[in-house]
Scaffold this motif. Sequence first.
Motif, PDB file in Angstrom:
ATOM      1  N   LEU A   1      19.832   1.303   7.098  1.00  0.00           N
ATOM      2  CA  LEU A   1      20.701   1.976   6.139  1.00  0.00           C
ATOM      3  C   LEU A   1      21.859   2.723   6.795  1.00  0.00           C
ATOM      4  CD1 LEU A   1      17.873   3.395   3.845  1.00  0.00           C
ATOM      5  CD2 LEU A   1      19.546   1.657   3.179  1.00  0.00           C
ATOM      6  N   GLU A   2      22.045   2.533   8.071  1.00  0.00           N
ATOM      7  CA  GLU A   2      23.103   3.258   8.777  1.00  0.00           C
ATOM      8  C   GLU A   2      24.449   3.061   8.063  1.00  0.00           C
ATOM      9  OE1 GLU A   2      25.066   3.665  13.255  1.00  0.00           O
ATOM     10  OE2 GLU A   2      23.536   2.148  12.849  1.00  0.00           O
ATOM     11  N   GLY A   3      25.100   4.171   7.793  1.00  0.00           N
ATOM     12  CA  GLY A   3      26.396   4.122   7.127  1.00  0.00           C
ATOM     13  C   GLY A   3      26.332   4.038   5.619  1.00  0.00           C
ATOM     14  N   ALA A   4      25.139   4.110   5.046  1.00  0.00           N
ATOM     15  CA  ALA A   4      25.006   4.018   3.587  1.00  0.00           C
ATOM     16  C   ALA A   4      25.738   5.169   2.911  1.00  0.00           C
ATOM     17  CB  ALA A   4      23.535   4.020   3.188  1.00  0.00           C
ATOM     18  N   ALA A   5      26.329   4.887   1.759  1.00  0.00           N
ATOM     19  CA  ALA A   5      27.103   5.900   1.047  1.00  0.00           C
ATOM     20  C   ALA A   5      26.219   6.972   0.429  1.00  0.00           C
ATOM     21  CB  ALA A   5      27.944   5.232  -0.041  1.00  0.00           C
ATOM     22  N   ARG A   6      25.028   6.589   0.000  1.00  0.00           N
ATOM     23  CA  ARG A   6      24.084   7.535  -0.599  1.00  0.00           C
ATOM     24  C   ARG A   6      22.749   7.413   0.101  1.00  0.00           C
ATOM     25  NH1 ARG A   6      23.688   6.167  -6.795  1.00  0.00           N
ATOM     26  NH2 ARG A   6      22.063   7.755  -6.658  1.00  0.00           N
ATOM     27  N   PRO A   7      22.041   8.529   0.301  1.00  0.00           N
ATOM     28  CA  PRO A   7      20.706   8.426   0.890  1.00  0.00           C
ATOM     29  C   PRO A   7      19.726   7.780  -0.077  1.00  0.00           C
ATOM     30  CG  PRO A   7      21.113  10.668   0.170  1.00  0.00           C
ATOM     31  CD  PRO A   7      22.411   9.923   0.002  1.00  0.00           C
ATOM     32  N   VAL A   8      18.730   7.117   0.462  1.00  0.00           N
ATOM     33  CA  VAL A   8      17.655   6.545  -0.347  1.00  0.00           C
ATOM     34  C   VAL A   8      16.562   7.595  -0.497  1.00  0.00           C
ATOM     35  CG1 VAL A   8      15.818   4.814  -0.383  1.00  0.00           C
ATOM     36  CG2 VAL A   8      18.137   4.155   0.280  1.00  0.00           C
ATOM     37  N   ASP A   9      16.165   7.842  -1.734  1.00  0.00           N
ATOM     38  CA  ASP A   9      15.104   8.806  -2.003  1.00  0.00           C
ATOM     39  C   ASP A   9      13.744   8.204  -1.679  1.00  0.00           C
ATOM     40  OD1 ASP A   9      16.977  10.602  -2.876  1.00  0.00           O
ATOM     41  OD2 ASP A   9      16.585  10.292  -5.014  1.00  0.00           O
ATOM     42  N   VAL A  10      12.897   8.988  -0.991  1.00  0.00           N
ATOM     43  CA  VAL A  10      11.568   8.516  -0.617  1.00  0.00           C
ATOM     44  C   VAL A  10      10.531   9.578  -0.941  1.00  0.00           C
ATOM     45  CG1 VAL A  10      12.431   7.000   1.216  1.00  0.00           C
ATOM     46  CG2 VAL A  10      11.759   9.340   1.777  1.00  0.00           C
ATOM     47  N   VAL A  11       9.310   9.104  -1.176  1.00  0.00           N
ATOM     48  CA  VAL A  11       8.154   9.980  -1.346  1.00  0.00           C
ATOM     49  C   VAL A  11       7.115   9.599  -0.298  1.00  0.00           C
ATOM     50  CG1 VAL A  11       8.481  10.455  -3.805  1.00  0.00           C
ATOM     51  CG2 VAL A  11       7.219   8.419  -3.101  1.00  0.00           C
ATOM     52  N   VAL A  12       6.438  10.597   0.251  1.00  0.00           N
ATOM     53  CA  VAL A  12       5.363  10.322   1.192  1.00  0.00           C
ATOM     54  C   VAL A  12       4.162   9.826   0.405  1.00  0.00           C
ATOM     55  CG1 VAL A  12       3.771  11.298   2.877  1.00  0.00           C
ATOM     56  CG2 VAL A  12       6.164  12.028   2.866  1.00  0.00           C
ATOM     57  N   GLU A  13       3.672   8.638   0.775  1.00  0.00           N
ATOM     58  CA  GLU A  13       2.477   8.101   0.112  1.00  0.00           C
ATOM     59  C   GLU A  13       1.229   8.608   0.805  1.00  0.00           C
ATOM     60  OE1 GLU A  13       0.071   4.027  -1.104  1.00  0.00           O
ATOM     61  OE2 GLU A  13       1.668   3.934   0.409  1.00  0.00           O
ATOM     62  N   LEU A  14       0.386   9.300   0.082  1.00  0.00           N
ATOM     63  CA  LEU A  14      -0.901   9.746   0.581  1.00  0.00           C
ATOM     64  C   LEU A  14      -1.929   8.662   0.322  1.00  0.00           C
ATOM     65  CD1 LEU A  14      -2.712  12.038   1.746  1.00  0.00           C
ATOM     66  CD2 LEU A  14      -3.112  12.742  -0.643  1.00  0.00           C
ATOM     67  N   GLY A  15      -2.535   8.140   1.376  1.00  0.00           N
ATOM     68  CA  GLY A  15      -3.559   7.116   1.218  1.00  0.00           C
ATOM     69  C   GLY A  15      -4.768   7.649   0.475  1.00  0.00           C
ATOM     70  N   ALA A  16      -5.463   6.754  -0.195  1.00  0.00           N
ATOM     71  CA  ALA A  16      -6.604   7.160  -1.024  1.00  0.00           C
ATOM     72  C   ALA A  16      -7.887   7.320  -0.233  1.00  0.00           C
ATOM     73  CB  ALA A  16      -6.814   6.147  -2.146  1.00  0.00           C
ATOM     74  N   GLY A  17      -7.843   7.075   1.074  1.00  0.00           N
ATOM     75  CA  GLY A  17      -9.037   7.236   1.898  1.00  0.00           C
ATOM     76  C   GLY A  17      -9.150   6.122   2.912  1.00  0.00           C
ATOM     77  N   GLU A  18     -10.073   6.271   3.819  1.00  0.00           N
ATOM     78  CA  GLU A  18     -10.307   5.231   4.814  1.00  0.00           C
ATOM     79  C   GLU A  18     -10.731   3.944   4.127  1.00  0.00           C
ATOM     80  OE1 GLU A  18      -9.611   5.277   7.981  1.00  0.00           O
ATOM     81  OE2 GLU A  18      -8.850   7.312   7.717  1.00  0.00           O
ATOM     82  N   GLY A  19     -10.132   2.849   4.562  1.00  0.00           N
ATOM     83  CA  GLY A  19     -10.442   1.560   3.960  1.00  0.00           C
ATOM     84  C   GLY A  19      -9.657   1.276   2.697  1.00  0.00           C
ATOM     85  N   ALA A  20      -8.838   2.245   2.256  1.00  0.00           N
ATOM     86  CA  ALA A  20      -8.002   2.014   1.087  1.00  0.00           C
ATOM     87  C   ALA A  20      -6.777   1.199   1.500  1.00  0.00           C
ATOM     88  CB  ALA A  20      -7.599   3.336   0.443  1.00  0.00           C
ATOM     89  N   ARG A  21      -5.811   1.123   0.645  1.00  0.00           N
ATOM     90  CA  ARG A  21      -4.662   0.265   0.890  1.00  0.00           C
ATOM     91  C   ARG A  21      -3.643   1.040   1.720  1.00  0.00           C
ATOM     92  NH1 ARG A  21      -2.899  -2.723  -4.468  1.00  0.00           N
ATOM     93  NH2 ARG A  21      -1.774  -0.784  -4.821  1.00  0.00           N
ATOM     94  N   THR A  22      -2.366   1.010   1.361  1.00  0.00           N
ATOM     95  CA  THR A  22      -1.332   1.683   2.140  1.00  0.00           C
ATOM     96  C   THR A  22      -1.434   3.197   1.974  1.00  0.00           C
ATOM     97  OG1 THR A  22       0.155   1.387   0.272  1.00  0.00           O
ATOM     98  CG2 THR A  22       0.242  -0.273   2.010  1.00  0.00           C
ATOM     99  N   GLY A  23      -0.633   3.926   2.747  1.00  0.00           N
ATOM    100  CA  GLY A  23      -0.590   5.375   2.607  1.00  0.00           C
ATOM    101  C   GLY A  23      -1.044   6.104   3.853  1.00  0.00           C
TER     102      GLY A  23
END
Length: 421
Positions: free
Chosen positions: A162-184
Motif C-alpha cells: 500500500l505504499e503511497g496510498a492516498a487513504r489508509p486502510v482500516d484494520v481490526v486485530v483479529e483475536l483467535g478463538a483458541g488453540e486449534g481454531a482458525r485465523t486470529g
Amino acid sequence: MSTEALARLAEERVDHRFKGLPPDADGLTVGELTAQRRNLFTDGFSTPVLALSAERLEHNLRLMETYAARHGLAFAPHGKTSMAPQLFHRQLEHGAWGITLAVPHQVRVARAFGISRVFLANELVDPAALRWVAAELAADPSFRFVCYVDSVRGVRLMDEALEGAARPVDVVVELGAGEGARTGVRTEAECLAVADAVAAADSLRLVGVAGYEAEVPQADPERVRAWLARLVALAVDLDKAGKFARTEEIVVSAGGSAWFDTVAEVFTGIPELSRPVLKLLRSGAYVSHDDGHYRRITPFNRVPAEGALEPAFRLWAQVVSRPSPEQAFANAGKRDAAYDLDLPFAQVVRRDGVERPATGVEVTGLSDQHAWLSTASGAELEVGDWVGLGLSHPCTSFDKWPLIPVAEADGTVVEYVRTFF
C-alpha cells in the motif's frame, strides 16, 4: 452506481446458463420474464429448480433488522452466504450498516453494485488486491473498508503493498478463538505487538478488534461468553494504551449465525471508551435460513420470545424412476443441493396441482444428478411427482444457482435473484 448496476441485472438475457427456468423464456430479459409473473408449477419451469419464498425472505429480513435495533447493534450481514447484490441492497434497506465479505473477489462484486461499506472478515495480504482496494478508497471518499490483521508479518506485507496510498486502510486485530481454531492472534501480548506494528505503518489505521466466536473449541454458551469477554477486554486495553488515537470510532465485531444472542448479551456490557463504539454483528445465514444445520442451532431456539427465522429455500425435483416399492430417484443431486452438512429433507409431494406432506419419503443419498429416496410402506410416490426438498446450509445452496426465482406462496414468481460466485 448501485441503481444502474441493479437495473442492468434485469437486462440480462435468459438462456441455457440458468437452470430450471422455462425453456420458452430463452431470449427474454430477466425483467421481461419477471413482468410475466409466471407460476413456478404451471408455467414451464423445469426440474430441478430452486426457489426462494418471497414471504419468508421478507420475514427474515425484518426479524434481524428489529433484533439488531433492539439490542443496539450495527449489522453487517455476511454476504458470502448469498453473493447476491439484490439481497445486499435489501439488507441495507432493512437497516444494515454494510456488508461483510471474505475474499477480494466478493468485495469487487459488492463494489460493482455500489456497496459503500465493506467489512472483510479475513486477513488480506495479496498485493494486487490491496492495490485495488487502495484505488477504490482513493476514487470514492464515501467508501469504508475494514479488514482483519493477525500478524506482524501480515501488517508489513500490507504496508509494502500500500505504499503511497492516498487513504489508509482500516484494520481490526483479529483475536483467535483458541488453540486449534482458525485465523486470529492467540494471545493478548501478540495482539499488542500487532497493534504496535499497525501504528508504525503509514498505510494502515487501527480501528478496533474482531473475531468469530463459532470457532471457540467445544463451543457452548459459557465458553463463547468467556471468549467474547476477552474480545471486549482487548478493546478496552488497546484503548487505554492509546492504540485507537487515529480513528473516530472503535469497532468491536463478532457474530456468526450460531451465537448472536450471546454476542448481543456481552456487547451490551461494553464500557465507555475514548471514542464511540460500533458494536458490529455479522450474522449472514439468516437471510434464507435453512431446514437443517442453522434451524437446529439458531439462537432463536434459546430465546423464542425474540421471534423465529423461517427456512426460505425449497428445491423442487421430479421423480424419474421408481424401481421398487422401497426406492425412488428424483432428478436433483450434488450439483443442485447443499450436502456438506446434511442431506436434503423430503417435505412435500406435488401431483396434479395438489400438495401433500412427503410422509414416508426420505433422502438417503445424493449422486451427481440424482437424489436417492427411500420410501416406506404405503408412501404415495409416483414417477412424475414433484418433491419439495428442504436444504441445510445456505452457504452452499446459493452458489449452485446463478439465477433463483423468488416465488409467493401460490407459486407466482415475482423476482429472480442473481448470484455471483
